[in-house]
Write a protein that holds these residues in place. Structure first.
Motif, mmCIF file in Angstrom:
data_model
loop_
_atom_site.group_PDB
_atom_site.id
_atom_site.type_symbol
_atom_site.label_atom_id
_atom_site.label_comp_id
_atom_site.label_asym_id
_atom_site.label_seq_id
_atom_site.Cartn_x
_atom_site.Cartn_y
_atom_site.Cartn_z
ATOM 1 N N ASP A 152 2.226 2.309 -3.418
ATOM 2 C CA ASP A 152 1.286 2.964 -4.326
ATOM 3 C C ASP A 152 1.522 4.470 -4.415
ATOM 4 O O ASP A 152 1.161 5.095 -5.410
ATOM 5 C CB ASP A 152 -0.160 2.697 -3.890
ATOM 6 C CG ASP A 152 -0.564 1.249 -4.094
ATOM 7 O OD1 ASP A 152 0.107 0.534 -4.866
ATOM 8 O OD2 ASP A 152 -1.561 0.834 -3.467
ATOM 9 N N ASP A 153 2.131 5.047 -3.375
ATOM 10 C CA ASP A 153 2.372 6.494 -3.350
ATOM 11 C C ASP A 153 3.780 6.889 -3.805
ATOM 12 O O ASP A 153 4.101 8.074 -3.818
ATOM 13 C CB ASP A 153 2.136 7.042 -1.932
ATOM 14 C CG ASP A 153 0.682 6.914 -1.516
ATOM 15 O OD1 ASP A 153 -0.202 6.953 -2.395
ATOM 16 O OD2 ASP A 153 0.433 6.774 -0.303
ATOM 17 N N ASN A 183 0.835 -1.207 0.000
ATOM 18 C CA ASN A 183 0.000 0.000 0.000
ATOM 19 C C ASN A 183 0.868 1.255 0.000
ATOM 20 O O ASN A 183 0.551 2.243 -0.677
ATOM 21 C CB ASN A 183 -0.936 0.005 1.209
ATOM 22 C CG ASN A 183 -1.982 -1.073 1.122
ATOM 23 O OD1 ASN A 183 -2.414 -1.450 0.034
ATOM 24 N ND2 ASN A 183 -2.381 -1.597 2.251
#
Length: 60
Positions: A32-33, A29
């Motif tokens: 993703d950034d 997660n």
């Protein structure tokens, strides 16, 4: 030595498999950034730095 936190990090291999999986999911997660990279060295360094922030050391 001041600033040396390696003594306080838990080795990745000492974590239960379930905790390793949970960390991998959280890291996915987080990725993703971040900008993508094809560099295996950069990928490994990112993972190590992210784990260190969570008190875990990772060695190949």
């Amino acid at each position: 030595m001041m600033g040396d936190t390696t003594d306080t990090l838990i080795p990745w291999d000492d974590l239960p498999v379930a905790q390793q999986l949970e960390l991998r999911e959280q890291y996915g997660n987080y990725l993703d950034d971040l900008p993508t990279t094809c560099s295996p060295e950069e990928k490994l360094e990112r993972f190590r730095a992210w784990l260190a922030e969570r008190g875990v050391s990772y060695e190949e």
